[in-house]
Design an enzyme around this catalytic site. Sequence first.
Site, PDB file in Angstrom:
ATOM      1  N   ARG A 152     -12.461  30.690  10.669  1.00 45.33           N
ATOM      2  CA  ARG A 152     -11.873  32.444   9.985  1.00 45.33           C
ATOM      3  C   ARG A 152     -12.211  33.221  11.338  1.00 45.33           C
ATOM      4  O   ARG A 152     -13.287  33.230  12.039  1.00 45.33           O
ATOM      5  CB  ARG A 152     -13.177  32.279   9.426  1.00 45.33           C
ATOM      6  CG  ARG A 152     -13.045  33.249   7.839  1.00 45.33           C
ATOM      7  CD  ARG A 152     -13.662  33.812   7.040  1.00 45.33           C
ATOM      8  NE  ARG A 152     -13.054  34.950   6.142  1.00 45.33           N
ATOM      9  CZ  ARG A 152     -13.641  35.083   4.459  1.00 45.33           C
ATOM     10  NH1 ARG A 152     -14.653  34.982   4.855  1.00 45.33           N
ATOM     11  NH2 ARG A 152     -13.298  35.338   3.723  1.00 45.33           N
ATOM     12  N   PRO A 211     -15.048  31.706   1.104  1.00 45.80           N
ATOM     13  CA  PRO A 211     -16.632  31.773   1.579  1.00 45.80           C
ATOM     14  C   PRO A 211     -17.763  32.848   0.697  1.00 45.80           C
ATOM     15  O   PRO A 211     -17.926  34.169   1.382  1.00 45.80           O
ATOM     16  CB  PRO A 211     -17.126  30.929   2.889  1.00 45.80           C
ATOM     17  CG  PRO A 211     -16.248  32.765   3.728  1.00 45.80           C
ATOM     18  CD  PRO A 211     -15.317  32.466   2.397  1.00 45.80           C
ATOM     19  N   THR A 250     -22.391  33.683   0.555  1.00 46.63           N
ATOM     20  CA  THR A 250     -23.163  33.295   0.980  1.00 46.63           C
ATOM     21  C   THR A 250     -23.930  33.640  -0.313  1.00 46.63           C
ATOM     22  O   THR A 250     -23.984  35.086  -1.140  1.00 46.63           O
ATOM     23  CB  THR A 250     -24.301  34.054   1.987  1.00 46.63           C
ATOM     24  OG1 THR A 250     -23.708  33.918   2.989  1.00 46.63           O
ATOM     25  CG2 THR A 250     -25.866  33.811   2.045  1.00 46.63           C
ATOM     26  N   TYR A 262     -21.338  37.291  13.018  1.00 46.42           N
ATOM     27  CA  TYR A 262     -22.144  36.421  13.041  1.00 46.42           C
ATOM     28  C   TYR A 262     -21.340  35.722  14.740  1.00 46.42           C
ATOM     29  O   TYR A 262     -20.693  35.977  15.745  1.00 46.42           O
ATOM     30  CB  TYR A 262     -21.758  35.034  12.133  1.00 46.42           C
ATOM     31  CG  TYR A 262     -22.039  35.224  11.039  1.00 46.42           C
ATOM     32  CD1 TYR A 262     -23.668  36.726  10.571  1.00 46.42           C
ATOM     33  CD2 TYR A 262     -21.439  36.341   9.667  1.00 46.42           C
ATOM     34  CE1 TYR A 262     -24.233  36.959   9.870  1.00 46.42           C
ATOM     35  CE2 TYR A 262     -21.764  37.161   8.848  1.00 46.42           C
ATOM     36  CZ  TYR A 262     -22.987  37.369   8.667  1.00 46.42           C
ATOM     37  OH  TYR A 262     -23.374  38.375   7.752  1.00 46.42           O
ATOM     38  N   GLN A 304     -18.749  26.081   4.762  1.00 51.54           N
ATOM     39  CA  GLN A 304     -18.425  27.453   5.874  1.00 51.54           C
ATOM     40  C   GLN A 304     -19.494  26.442   7.360  1.00 51.54           C
ATOM     41  O   GLN A 304     -20.658  26.585   6.891  1.00 51.54           O
ATOM     42  CB  GLN A 304     -18.146  27.776   5.274  1.00 51.54           C
ATOM     43  CG  GLN A 304     -18.045  28.711   7.216  1.00 51.54           C
ATOM     44  CD  GLN A 304     -17.931  30.956   5.996  1.00 51.54           C
ATOM     45  OE1 GLN A 304     -18.873  31.464   6.220  1.00 51.54           O
ATOM     46  NE2 GLN A 304     -16.817  31.604   6.824  1.00 51.54           N
ATOM     47  N   GLY A 321     -13.188  36.182  -3.326  1.00 47.07           N
ATOM     48  CA  GLY A 321     -14.476  36.570  -3.584  1.00 47.07           C
ATOM     49  C   GLY A 321     -15.443  36.189  -4.309  1.00 47.07           C
ATOM     50  O   GLY A 321     -15.487  35.952  -5.614  1.00 47.07           O
TER      51      GLY A 321
HETATM   52  C1  LIG Z   1     -22.215  37.966  -2.044  1.00 44.23           C
HETATM   53  C2  LIG Z   1     -21.343  37.578  -0.428  1.00 44.23           C
HETATM   54  C3  LIG Z   1     -21.101  36.516   0.193  1.00 44.23           C
HETATM   55  C4  LIG Z   1     -20.348  36.449   0.423  1.00 44.23           C
HETATM   56  N1  LIG Z   1     -20.498  35.351   1.793  1.00 44.23           N
HETATM   57  C5  LIG Z   1     -20.430  34.991   3.449  1.00 44.23           C
HETATM   58  C6  LIG Z   1     -20.348  34.290   3.844  1.00 44.23           C
HETATM   59  O1  LIG Z   1     -21.549  33.358   3.734  1.00 44.23           O
HETATM   60  N2  LIG Z   1     -19.113  33.776   5.251  1.00 44.23           N
HETATM   61  C7  LIG Z   1     -18.095  34.612   4.910  1.00 44.23           C
HETATM   62  O2  LIG Z   1     -17.056  34.496   6.210  1.00 44.23           O
HETATM   63  N3  LIG Z   1     -18.043  35.553   4.386  1.00 44.23           N
HETATM   64  C8  LIG Z   1     -18.642  36.160   3.703  1.00 44.23           C
HETATM   65  N4  LIG Z   1     -18.535  36.537   2.593  1.00 44.23           N
HETATM   66  C9  LIG Z   1     -16.922  37.523   2.529  1.00 44.23           C
HETATM   67  C10 LIG Z   1     -16.492  36.823   1.316  1.00 44.23           C
HETATM   68  O3  LIG Z   1     -15.478  36.000   1.278  1.00 44.23           O
HETATM   69  C11 LIG Z   1     -15.146  38.172   1.471  1.00 44.23           C
HETATM   70  O4  LIG Z   1     -14.240  38.121   2.698  1.00 44.23           O
HETATM   71  C12 LIG Z   1     -15.065  39.287   0.851  1.00 44.23           C
HETATM   72  O5  LIG Z   1     -16.151  39.355  -0.483  1.00 44.23           O
HETATM   73  C13 LIG Z   1     -13.800  39.917   0.541  1.00 44.23           C
HETATM   74  O6  LIG Z   1     -12.889  39.279  -0.355  1.00 44.23           O
HETATM   75  P1  LIG Z   1     -13.234  39.580  -2.827  1.00 44.23           P
HETATM   76  O7  LIG Z   1     -12.799  41.248  -2.080  1.00 44.23           O
HETATM   77  O8  LIG Z   1     -11.978  38.541  -2.321  1.00 44.23           O
HETATM   78  O9  LIG Z   1     -14.069  39.615  -2.372  1.00 44.23           O
HETATM   79  C14 LIG Z   1     -19.650  37.467   1.579  1.00 44.23           C
HETATM   80  C15 LIG Z   1     -18.927  37.875   0.593  1.00 44.23           C
HETATM   81  C16 LIG Z   1     -19.931  38.455  -1.092  1.00 44.23           C
HETATM   82  C17 LIG Z   1     -18.956  39.516  -1.769  1.00 44.23           C
END
Ligand SMILES: Cc1cc2nc3c(=O)[nH]c(=O)nc-3n(C[C@H](O)[C@H](O)[C@H](O)COP(=O)(O)O)c2cc1C
Length: 370
Positions: free
Chosen positions: A239, A36, A38, A192, A111, A323
């Site tokens: 989550r 997920p 944002t 959150y 989500q 992500g």
């Molecule tokens: C731009 C951005 C927005 C994110 N928004 C959320 C979100 O809305 N909900 C959530 O559970 N995690 C959010 N995350 C965390 C990601 O789900 C993920 O856990 C994090 O990016 C680490 O994983 P990665 O190394 O694969 O990017 C966000 C991460 C990024 C980069």
Amino acid sequence: MTTNDDQNLDPAALSPLWQPTVVGDLQLPHRLAMAPMTRDRSHESGVPSDMNARYYAQRASMALIITEGTQPSADGQGYLLTPGIYHDDHIDGWRAVTDAVHEAGGRIVIQLMHVGRVSHPQNTPHGRQAVAPSSVAPASPMFTAAGMQPIPEPRDLSTDEVRGVVEEFRLAARAAIAAGADGVEIHSANGYLLQQFLSNNANQRTDEYGGSIANRIRLSVEVAAAVADEIGAGRTGIRVSPGSPLNDIVEHDSDELYSALVSALAPLNLAYLHIASGGGDAPLLRKLRSLWPNTLLLNRGGVDLETRVRDIEDGLADVVTVGSLALANPDLVERLKSGASLNDPDQRTFYGGDERGYLDYPTLELAAVE
Ligand SMILES: Cc1cc2nc3c(=O)[nH]c(=O)nc-3n(C[C@H](O)[C@H](O)[C@H](O)COP(=O)(O)O)c2cc1C
């Protein structure tokens, strides 16, 4: 758009990803899902935009798309231009998103994210004081239209209002299914509202939702049970981020806390548990894996993909979520299978803005003709 040739990954090392699997009621064609994220590009009303539909449809080859955090109520919003799922207009907007993803062959869960105290009144259309387990502001500042600002003190929810939050999640889950989503993910991570209840510092309550571990996990478990009752356990995921300090969370007892939470969630027979974790807490991950009977999605933030794939081989995870790789590569699956180089994510366009850094990351096909 830059590409990062250092990220060329050996297709053979990634082969465990390409086995099909089952997540609750869903059949996944492979095991690489979108975490997920944002992106702050919905309408001010919380209605998803046409841009949102195109963005998710571009990424339909991921095994499963988990959408950006979506508020289950007006009080659940904390950031600018995030989508909601508690009004008929939200349902119509999400319907265009889910249709676009399904037409492109994908699967999508929404989500459900209630931010609790991680909110600034200037970021919401209603401008009200944020609600939280207790009137304790997080020490971290947050982005607003006027720049970074300290977060004001939130208002503590009454016990009846906490029960009302459970109903908000229930109704939001019903609305998500009415909008054509394949399920929902309950956000109990990253500081959150639900993790605020789990924590030692944000939760100073003396009622049945505060104090002991049994009380602090109560809200997450009640929300999960209500959502599963409403839309079916096979369409419900949750989550968690054990021990994460994000958004000024302190947990002194993560080991015991998450063991109790996962043990209490296990009998609900949910579709999946999604753990967001850095690299370092392998013993707790192993313990949670052993306590969780169903599909486990693992997001090892910032860890390279080959290491994440080994989690599947080691039996720690069933599905890997990514992500920023998915954000920057609409055709990530195709690129990984062919050993192609990857686009670099551009952090300047992560949150808010227009199509740039959102819809214009090139596919291999586009890159070839440019
Ligand atoms: C731009 C951005 C927005 C994110 N928004 C959320 C979100 O809305 N909900 C959530 O559970 N995690 C959010 N995350 C965390 C990601 O789900 C993920 O856990 C994090 O990016 C680490 O994983 P990665 O190394 O694969 O990017 C966000 C991460 C990024 C980069």
